[in-house]
Scaffold this motif. Structure first.
Motif, PDB file in Angstrom:
ATOM      1  N   SER A  84      42.534  13.024  51.116  1.00 37.75           N
ATOM      2  CA  SER A  84      41.546  12.408  52.010  1.00 37.75           C
ATOM      3  C   SER A  84      41.427  13.140  53.344  1.00 37.75           C
ATOM      4  CB  SER A  84      41.906  10.938  52.267  1.00 37.75           C
ATOM      5  OG  SER A  84      43.174  10.847  52.913  1.00 37.75           O
ATOM      6  N   GLU A  85      42.439  13.969  53.689  1.00 35.62           N
ATOM      7  CA  GLU A  85      42.436  14.694  54.964  1.00 35.62           C
ATOM      8  C   GLU A  85      41.768  16.059  54.866  1.00 35.62           C
ATOM      9  OE1 GLU A  85      44.044  13.855  58.271  1.00 35.62           O
ATOM     10  OE2 GLU A  85      43.254  12.087  57.225  1.00 35.62           O
ATOM     11  N   LEU A  86      41.505  16.534  53.647  1.00 37.67           N
ATOM     12  CA  LEU A  86      41.000  17.894  53.469  1.00 37.67           C
ATOM     13  C   LEU A  86      39.672  18.128  54.200  1.00 37.67           C
ATOM     14  CD1 LEU A  86      41.764  18.645  49.697  1.00 37.67           C
ATOM     15  CD2 LEU A  86      42.823  19.703  51.707  1.00 37.67           C
ATOM     16  N   GLY A  87      38.746  17.191  54.056  1.00 36.17           N
ATOM     17  CA  GLY A  87      37.442  17.361  54.682  1.00 36.17           C
ATOM     18  C   GLY A  87      37.542  17.522  56.184  1.00 36.17           C
ATOM     19  N   ARG A  88      38.391  16.712  56.808  1.00 38.30           N
ATOM     20  CA  ARG A  88      38.547  16.778  58.263  1.00 38.30           C
ATOM     21  C   ARG A  88      39.204  18.092  58.682  1.00 38.30           C
ATOM     22  NH1 ARG A  88      42.578  16.444  61.549  1.00 38.30           N
ATOM     23  NH2 ARG A  88      44.022  15.793  59.909  1.00 38.30           N
ATOM     24  N   ILE A  89      40.294  18.475  57.995  1.00 33.61           N
ATOM     25  CA  ILE A  89      41.039  19.685  58.356  1.00 33.61           C
ATOM     26  C   ILE A  89      40.154  20.926  58.251  1.00 33.61           C
ATOM     27  CG2 ILE A  89      42.933  21.212  57.665  1.00 33.61           C
ATOM     28  CD1 ILE A  89      44.447  18.661  56.756  1.00 33.61           C
ATOM     29  N   ILE A  90      39.461  21.055  57.128  1.00 28.76           N
ATOM     30  CA  ILE A  90      38.626  22.237  56.918  1.00 28.76           C
ATOM     31  C   ILE A  90      37.394  22.196  57.814  1.00 28.76           C
ATOM     32  CG2 ILE A  90      37.242  23.494  55.207  1.00 28.76           C
ATOM     33  CD1 ILE A  90      39.290  22.353  53.122  1.00 28.76           C
ATOM     34  N   LEU A 114      33.918  17.728  47.994  1.00 29.61           N
ATOM     35  CA  LEU A 114      33.780  18.588  49.179  1.00 29.61           C
ATOM     36  C   LEU A 114      32.611  19.565  49.121  1.00 29.61           C
ATOM     37  CD1 LEU A 114      37.539  19.480  49.843  1.00 29.61           C
ATOM     38  CD2 LEU A 114      36.137  17.772  51.013  1.00 29.61           C
ATOM     39  N   LYS A 115      32.017  19.729  47.934  1.00 25.15           N
ATOM     40  CA  LYS A 115      30.991  20.772  47.782  1.00 25.15           C
ATOM     41  C   LYS A 115      29.717  20.485  48.575  1.00 25.15           C
ATOM     42  CE  LYS A 115      29.042  18.858  43.490  1.00 25.15           C
ATOM     43  NZ  LYS A 115      28.883  19.094  42.039  1.00 25.15           N
ATOM     44  N   PHE A 116      29.520  19.246  49.009  1.00 27.35           N
ATOM     45  CA  PHE A 116      28.343  18.928  49.823  1.00 27.35           C
ATOM     46  C   PHE A 116      28.464  19.490  51.240  1.00 27.35           C
ATOM     47  CE2 PHE A 116      28.708  15.578  46.609  1.00 27.35           C
ATOM     48  CZ  PHE A 116      27.459  15.662  46.010  1.00 27.35           C
ATOM     49  N   ASP A 117      29.691  19.748  51.660  1.00 32.45           N
ATOM     50  CA  ASP A 117      29.928  20.218  53.024  1.00 32.45           C
ATOM     51  C   ASP A 117      30.378  21.674  53.107  1.00 32.45           C
ATOM     52  OD1 ASP A 117      29.477  17.628  54.283  1.00 32.45           O
ATOM     53  OD2 ASP A 117      31.354  17.018  53.320  1.00 32.45           O
ATOM     54  N   PHE A 118      31.043  22.169  52.052  1.00 33.17           N
ATOM     55  CA  PHE A 118      31.613  23.517  52.100  1.00 33.17           C
ATOM     56  C   PHE A 118      31.317  24.270  50.808  1.00 33.17           C
ATOM     57  CE2 PHE A 118      34.743  20.461  53.955  1.00 33.17           C
ATOM     58  CZ  PHE A 118      34.444  20.698  55.283  1.00 33.17           C
ATOM     59  N   ASN A 119      31.268  25.589  50.924  1.00 28.83           N
ATOM     60  CA  ASN A 119      31.172  26.432  49.738  1.00 28.83           C
ATOM     61  C   ASN A 119      32.569  26.510  49.119  1.00 28.83           C
ATOM     62  OD1 ASN A 119      30.726  28.360  47.784  1.00 28.83           O
ATOM     63  ND2 ASN A 119      29.586  29.745  49.113  1.00 28.83           N
ATOM     64  N   CYS A 120      32.741  25.842  47.987  1.00 25.56           N
ATOM     65  CA  CYS A 120      34.058  25.746  47.339  1.00 25.56           C
ATOM     66  C   CYS A 120      34.080  26.600  46.064  1.00 25.56           C
ATOM     67  CB  CYS A 120      34.369  24.299  46.965  1.00 25.56           C
ATOM     68  SG  CYS A 120      34.342  23.141  48.341  1.00 25.56           S
ATOM     69  N   GLN A 121      35.279  26.975  45.658  1.00 23.81           N
ATOM     70  CA  GLN A 121      35.433  27.753  44.428  1.00 23.81           C
ATOM     71  C   GLN A 121      36.615  27.210  43.629  1.00 23.81           C
ATOM     72  OE1 GLN A 121      36.711  32.220  43.974  1.00 23.81           O
ATOM     73  NE2 GLN A 121      34.491  32.175  44.225  1.00 23.81           N
ATOM     74  N   TYR A 122      36.410  27.093  42.327  1.00 20.91           N
ATOM     75  CA  TYR A 122      37.470  26.664  41.408  1.00 20.91           C
ATOM     76  C   TYR A 122      38.035  27.892  40.714  1.00 20.91           C
ATOM     77  CZ  TYR A 122      39.643  24.455  37.322  1.00 20.91           C
ATOM     78  OH  TYR A 122      40.519  24.061  36.344  1.00 20.91           O
ATOM     79  N   ASP A 123      39.363  27.989  40.619  1.00 16.70           N
ATOM     80  CA  ASP A 123      39.976  29.162  39.973  1.00 16.70           C
ATOM     81  C   ASP A 123      41.242  28.718  39.252  1.00 16.70           C
ATOM     82  OD1 ASP A 123      40.757  31.639  39.178  1.00 16.70           O
ATOM     83  OD2 ASP A 123      40.910  32.528  41.166  1.00 16.70           O
ATOM     84  N   GLU A 124      41.286  28.968  37.922  1.00 17.63           N
ATOM     85  CA  GLU A 124      42.463  28.575  37.151  1.00 17.63           C
ATOM     86  C   GLU A 124      43.075  29.740  36.388  1.00 17.63           C
ATOM     87  OE1 GLU A 124      41.069  25.616  34.388  1.00 17.63           O
ATOM     88  OE2 GLU A 124      40.184  27.117  33.033  1.00 17.63           O
ATOM     89  N   LYS A 125      42.468  30.941  36.500  1.00 21.97           N
ATOM     90  CA  LYS A 125      42.926  32.092  35.722  1.00 21.97           C
ATOM     91  C   LYS A 125      44.083  32.799  36.430  1.00 21.97           C
ATOM     92  CE  LYS A 125      41.166  36.248  33.397  1.00 21.97           C
ATOM     93  NZ  LYS A 125      42.154  37.199  33.887  1.00 21.97           N
ATOM     94  N   ASP A 126      45.101  33.214  35.687  1.00 26.81           N
ATOM     95  CA  ASP A 126      46.272  33.963  36.177  1.00 26.81           C
ATOM     96  C   ASP A 126      47.255  33.051  36.920  1.00 26.81           C
ATOM     97  OD1 ASP A 126      45.266  36.402  35.178  1.00 26.81           O
ATOM     98  OD2 ASP A 126      44.041  36.655  36.988  1.00 26.81           O
ATOM     99  N   SER A 127      48.364  33.672  37.327  1.00 33.03           N
ATOM    100  CA  SER A 127      49.393  32.935  38.058  1.00 33.03           C
ATOM    101  C   SER A 127      48.868  32.513  39.419  1.00 33.03           C
ATOM    102  CB  SER A 127      50.639  33.814  38.241  1.00 33.03           C
ATOM    103  OG  SER A 127      50.353  34.867  39.141  1.00 33.03           O
ATOM    104  N   ILE A 128      49.522  31.538  40.020  1.00 33.41           N
ATOM    105  CA  ILE A 128      49.082  31.038  41.327  1.00 33.41           C
ATOM    106  C   ILE A 128      49.155  32.142  42.378  1.00 33.41           C
ATOM    107  CG2 ILE A 128      51.325  30.179  42.145  1.00 33.41           C
ATOM    108  CD1 ILE A 128      47.950  28.326  42.472  1.00 33.41           C
ATOM    109  N   GLY A 129      50.155  33.024  42.257  1.00 35.75           N
ATOM    110  CA  GLY A 129      50.283  34.133  43.209  1.00 35.75           C
ATOM    111  C   GLY A 129      49.112  35.098  43.131  1.00 35.75           C
ATOM    112  N   LYS A 130      48.708  35.429  41.897  1.00 29.30           N
ATOM    113  CA  LYS A 130      47.566  36.335  41.726  1.00 29.30           C
ATOM    114  C   LYS A 130      46.285  35.695  42.223  1.00 29.30           C
ATOM    115  CE  LYS A 130      49.196  39.196  37.887  1.00 29.30           C
ATOM    116  NZ  LYS A 130      48.954  39.601  36.480  1.00 29.30           N
ATOM    117  N   ARG A 131      46.166  34.397  42.047  1.00 25.26           N
ATOM    118  CA  ARG A 131      44.970  33.710  42.529  1.00 25.26           C
ATOM    119  C   ARG A 131      44.924  33.710  44.057  1.00 25.26           C
ATOM    120  NH1 ARG A 131      45.037  28.154  39.297  1.00 25.26           N
ATOM    121  NH2 ARG A 131      47.141  28.757  38.644  1.00 25.26           N
ATOM    122  N   TYR A 132      46.078  33.527  44.692  1.00 25.40           N
ATOM    123  CA  TYR A 132      46.124  33.617  46.156  1.00 25.40           C
ATOM    124  C   TYR A 132      45.647  34.993  46.620  1.00 25.40           C
ATOM    125  CZ  TYR A 132      48.868  29.278  46.769  1.00 25.40           C
ATOM    126  OH  TYR A 132      49.298  27.969  46.808  1.00 25.40           O
TER     127      TYR A 132
END
Length: 511
Positions: A492-498, A434-452
């Motif tokens: 496969s639907e992510l590109g269309r939705i975003i 997806l990075k060719f079409d959108f500015n994406c970010q990867y994040d794995e640090k902390d709990s999922i709630g803190k990342r949200y």
């Protein structure tokens, strides 16, 4: 919470989350100069793209230009900036701080207006649906008294501005008992005019150096190039020239963050028209530009037109589009009918004919100009101010930037639920796609709630969580920032939705 406190939190948020930094901060900073951080520069670029494409893509008769910051010094003599580009300034003798006299008086007018609005707000709560605002304004003694104060001050202030009466401006400040915000005293100097242009020298030797100026506006670069663009592009009137560029003014600094800076960026479009049609085009662009602002969805009630109290020497009509910042309604864009002043002056000072030959009229003339001018930095502050939100939830709270998805710096964050079982690898795979079409970010640090919460604070509109079910059916959970709702979708639907949510077309179709 007081609006002033909200604004302080907003300024702190901009630093904490990489939007805006004080320039030269490790050397204690440089007053009224700021740097844009990693997210700030993305938001700024998106704002500029929204403006540029709305001008150049959507109008066949508007083209672009990028003129130089350094220009021949006679240009600024011709434009009137050398002699007339001044602000009325006043110093407080106790705090040693300098202020614009007109701003002090306008703030006083705003305070009176706020008193009227508070009375109306209280009455609305008291009377509910039965409240008649028009009748209340016409009959309530406190509203009438404050309205008279406002009208009297407004009339006196407008006359002083139009007459360039510096003594009267000071007397208004004295009579209104306006105090210095820093010292709290009313120990004022006389009002003086102060030229706002920065000067420097160009040349290899001190004897041969020429005094030049850093441009205080981008418009003159368009005017001196208008005939080059018209001839090389075979443009027919009416047509426009758009430009985005830096400008520099030695401003007396207000305490409003990036609202008024010494180095700033402008988005301007000069629209060249047949003399006699300029006021029709002025009305047209006034409507068009307001739609551009309101398309962002920050509430029509938060915008208004403000007619100029005093017209500039070159204008026969002028209006500002104002937005309701936490510190009150302030200008974000100006629309001006500049007549033929600039082009006629450049003809006079350069000795060159820069007229347009109109084949329909079979005659040559100096075109009239309608200008739309918007500060990138003010627009940035307007967007951030409108988007900043503190929400109380069932179990906790969150700070979120509800940026329009099309302007958001990061469009999508991809979060592996845990840092094992192949989930990080799958998340990276999604980003690589997806990075060719959108500015994406990867994040794995902390709990999922803190990342949200972290992505909420950045303003990221979509978060995709990769979990163990992803390995089974190639589906992920997409979370929507504003509603916090989640739904299961196929990768496969992510590109269309975003893509549908962040397309500039969503804004352009509202214009």
């Amino acid at each position: 919470m007081a609006q002033e406190d909200i604004f302080k939190k907003l300024v702190a948020h901009c630093k904490e989350y990489g939007y805006v930094f004080q320039s030269s901060e490790i050397y204690d900073g440089l007053s009224a100069v700021y740097d844009y951080g990693q997210y700030g520069v993305e938001l700024k670029n998106n704002i500029k793209k929204y403006w540029w494409d709305s001008m150049v893509l959507l109008h066949e008769n508007v083209v672009g230009l990028d003129s130089a910051i350094f220009m021949h010094p006679t240009i600024w003599k011709a434009s009137g900036h050398v002699d007339a580009f001044n602000d009325p300034l006043i110093d407080n003798k106790d705090s040693k701080k300098r202020y614009r006299a007109d701003v002090l008086i306008e703030d006083q007018l705003a305070k009176i207006e706020e008193k009227i609005n508070k009375e109306i707000t209280k009455a609305k709560k008291r009377f509910g649906d039965a409240f008649d605002e028009k009748q209340f304004r016409e009959t309530n003694p406190r509203v009438l008294a404050n309205q008279k104060k406002f009208d009297d001050l407004h009339e006196r202030y407008t006359k002083a501005l139009n007459d360039s009466d510096l003594n009267e401006l000071k007397q208004i400040i004295v009579d209104q008992e306006i105090a210095c915000p820093i010292s709290g005293t009313r120990n004022w100097t006389d009002v003086r005019q102060f030229n706002l242009m920065f000067s420097t020298e160009m040349g290899s030797t001190s004897d041969g150096a020429m005094k030049i100026y850093l441009r205080p506006e981008t418009a003159q670069g368009i005017f001196v190039n208008y005939l080059n663009v018209q001839k090389s592009g075979r443009m027919k009137i009416p047509f426009g020239i758009a430009q985005i560029g830096k400008a520099f003014r030695n401003e007396i600094v207000a305490r409003q963050f990036i609202f008024r800076m010494r180095e700033f960026e402008q988005m301007e479009m000069q629209f060249f028209v047949r003399p006699g049609t300029e006021l029709d085009w002025f009305k047209n662009w006034k409507s068009t530009r307001m739609k551009w602002h309101q398309a962002l969805g920050f509430g029509e009630e938060n915008y208004r037109f403000h007619e100029h109290e005093k017209l500039a020497h070159y204008a026969n009509a002028a209006v500002d589009i104002e937005y309701k910042f936490p510190f009150g309604f302030k200008e974000v864009e100006g629309i001006h009918s500049r007549t033929d002043f600039d082009l006629s002056q450049h003809e006079k000072y350069s000795g060159r004919k820069i007229r347009y030959f109109d084949p329909e009229l079979n005659e040559s003339y100096v075109p009239y100009v309608v200008e739309t001018s918007i500060g990138v930095d003010r627009m940035f502050l307007q967007v951030i101010s409108a988007a900043y939100c503190e929400e109380e939830l069932e179990k906790d709270s969150r700070v979120v930037l509800k940026l329009p998805p099309v302007l958001a710096p990061v469009k999508l964050a991809v979060l592996p639920l845990v840092k094992k079982d192949g989930l990080p690898e799958k998340a990276r795979e999604i980003i690589d796609n997806l990075k060719f079409d959108f500015n994406c970010q990867y994040d794995e640090k902390d709990s999922i709630g803190k990342r949200y919460r972290r992505q909420d604070a950045i303003g990221t509109p979509f978060c995709v969580t990769v979990d163990h079910q992803t390995s089974e059916d190639n589906s992920v959970t997409i979370r929507y920032r504003d509603s916090m709702k989640q739904e299961r979708v196929n990768i496969s639907e992510l590109g269309r939705i975003i893509g549908e949510k962040v397309s500039m077309r969503n804004l352009f179709e509202k214009l």
